[in-house]
Design a protein around this motif. Sequence first.
Motif, mmCIF file in Angstrom:
data_model
loop_
_atom_site.group_PDB
_atom_site.id
_atom_site.type_symbol
_atom_site.label_atom_id
_atom_site.label_comp_id
_atom_site.label_asym_id
_atom_site.label_seq_id
_atom_site.Cartn_x
_atom_site.Cartn_y
_atom_site.Cartn_z
ATOM 1 N N GLN A 20 0.819 -1.206 0.000
ATOM 2 C CA GLN A 20 0.000 0.000 0.000
ATOM 3 C C GLN A 20 0.859 1.266 0.000
ATOM 4 O OE1 GLN A 20 -3.225 0.192 -0.392
ATOM 5 N NE2 GLN A 20 -3.611 -2.005 -0.330
ATOM 6 N N VAL A 21 1.971 1.225 0.722
ATOM 7 C CA VAL A 21 2.889 2.366 0.719
ATOM 8 C C VAL A 21 3.465 2.570 -0.673
ATOM 9 C CG1 VAL A 21 5.078 3.251 1.616
ATOM 10 C CG2 VAL A 21 3.459 2.145 3.173
ATOM 11 N N LEU A 22 3.849 1.485 -1.331
ATOM 12 C CA LEU A 22 4.407 1.588 -2.681
ATOM 13 C C LEU A 22 3.392 2.196 -3.644
ATOM 14 C CD1 LEU A 22 6.609 1.072 -4.749
ATOM 15 C CD2 LEU A 22 5.792 -1.291 -4.955
ATOM 16 N N GLU A 178 -4.808 0.998 3.267
ATOM 17 C CA GLU A 178 -4.732 2.034 2.230
ATOM 18 C C GLU A 178 -4.465 3.404 2.842
ATOM 19 O OE1 GLU A 178 -7.314 3.861 -1.532
ATOM 20 O OE2 GLU A 178 -8.180 2.290 -0.252
ATOM 21 N N ASP A 179 -5.133 3.716 3.944
ATOM 22 C CA ASP A 179 -4.906 5.004 4.603
ATOM 23 C C ASP A 179 -3.496 5.087 5.176
ATOM 24 O OD1 ASP A 179 -7.318 6.118 3.986
ATOM 25 O OD2 ASP A 179 -8.206 5.915 5.983
ATOM 26 N N GLY A 277 -3.400 14.328 4.835
ATOM 27 C CA GLY A 277 -4.457 14.182 3.839
ATOM 28 C C GLY A 277 -5.455 13.070 4.081
ATOM 29 N N LEU A 278 -5.666 12.689 5.335
ATOM 30 C CA LEU A 278 -6.661 11.669 5.650
ATOM 31 C C LEU A 278 -7.936 12.300 6.199
ATOM 32 C CD1 LEU A 278 -4.693 8.754 7.375
ATOM 33 C CD2 LEU A 278 -5.131 9.134 4.946
ATOM 34 N N GLU A 279 -9.063 11.706 5.857
ATOM 35 C CA GLU A 279 -10.349 12.113 6.422
ATOM 36 C C GLU A 279 -10.881 10.997 7.306
ATOM 37 O OE1 GLU A 279 -13.171 13.291 3.520
ATOM 38 O OE2 GLU A 279 -11.897 14.873 2.662
ATOM 39 N N GLU A 280 -11.399 11.381 8.445
ATOM 40 C CA GLU A 280 -11.957 10.383 9.357
ATOM 41 C C GLU A 280 -13.193 9.737 8.737
ATOM 42 O OE1 GLU A 280 -12.544 10.104 14.118
ATOM 43 O OE2 GLU A 280 -13.571 11.762 13.139
ATOM 44 N N TRP A 281 -13.313 8.425 8.893
ATOM 45 C CA TRP A 281 -14.447 7.698 8.351
ATOM 46 C C TRP A 281 -15.696 7.926 9.200
ATOM 47 C CZ3 TRP A 281 -13.533 2.287 5.916
ATOM 48 C CH2 TRP A 281 -12.408 2.328 5.083
ATOM 49 N N ASN A 282 -16.853 7.979 8.538
ATOM 50 C CA ASN A 282 -18.103 7.974 9.285
ATOM 51 C C ASN A 282 -18.586 6.530 9.426
ATOM 52 O OD1 ASN A 282 -19.380 7.261 6.826
ATOM 53 N ND2 ASN A 282 -19.773 9.408 6.311
#
Length: 299
Positions: A20-22, A178-179, A277-282
């Motif tokens: 995922q990092v790659l 992924e996050d 650049g992450l958004e918290e999940w609902n």
Amino acid sequence: MSRAIKNVVLAGASGNVGAQVLNALLDIKEFSVTVLSRSPRPFPVGAQIKVVDFTSIEDLSAALIGQDAVIDTTFSPDVETPLRLIEAAAKSGVYRFDFGLDPELPGVYDLPVFGRKKASYEAVKKQAAEKRMTYTLISCGAFLDWCLSTGFAGLNFQEKTAWIFGDGNNVHPWTTLEDVGKATANVLLHPQETLNRPVYIHSVFMSQNQLFDIAKGISGGEWTATYNDMEPLLQKALGDLNSGNISDATFVVQIQYCLATEALAHPWKSDDNPLVGLEEWNSEKVKALVQEIANQKAV
């Protein structure tokens, strides 16, 4: 002082986290990415491959010439592999990463399961104190999608059984692979803001019971739950470790104990999601993920 990051080396790119990092590094398009591998194998287009001997500091050092950053996503009980990477990286002043719970919380790195991480953290801090390198660690909590799909989260979708850590009410960070990949790549765009410290990220703060409620709501029917006192399970795991009676459960229980214990796993006091650049999940997004994994298990 921090510096702009252009040339990036990734170790462990074939693993769950490393893959995922790659992908995230290649998506950004601003990095020249080199993968260190023990043997020739295919990787996504855009990554350069260097086959190296991970047991040799000299070989690793040669592979890092001209690089700005090293990301270590290797997974092995062998503590020497990350220590060799750190020593090799220190010769050229780079960044190094680790993944898991908050390393600054007393008690977390005292558990044997985190012995590799503890040794690595102490090594990078020592190198940084001597001005030989800089570092960033990614504190992400448990891997949400991986834990659900492997059963590590305690939920068996096929048999409709739940193995609950303690009372299941402790709220702590979960982050999807992924996050984690996205955050790790984006850290390199902010070298000064992430200098020599843990970076705290999450997809969601949630208890095991909240995940269990979502699973029950999706699948319907009757579930059977077993609530476990984690203290005796931890002591048994430590006893087994000391006696050499080692299994996967010896280490799994230690992590599950942490997730059940508020002092060792709780919502971060500092939140770096916006920086990377992450958004918290609902709850609906979490529900969709649980549904997806439940469907996979039903096939």
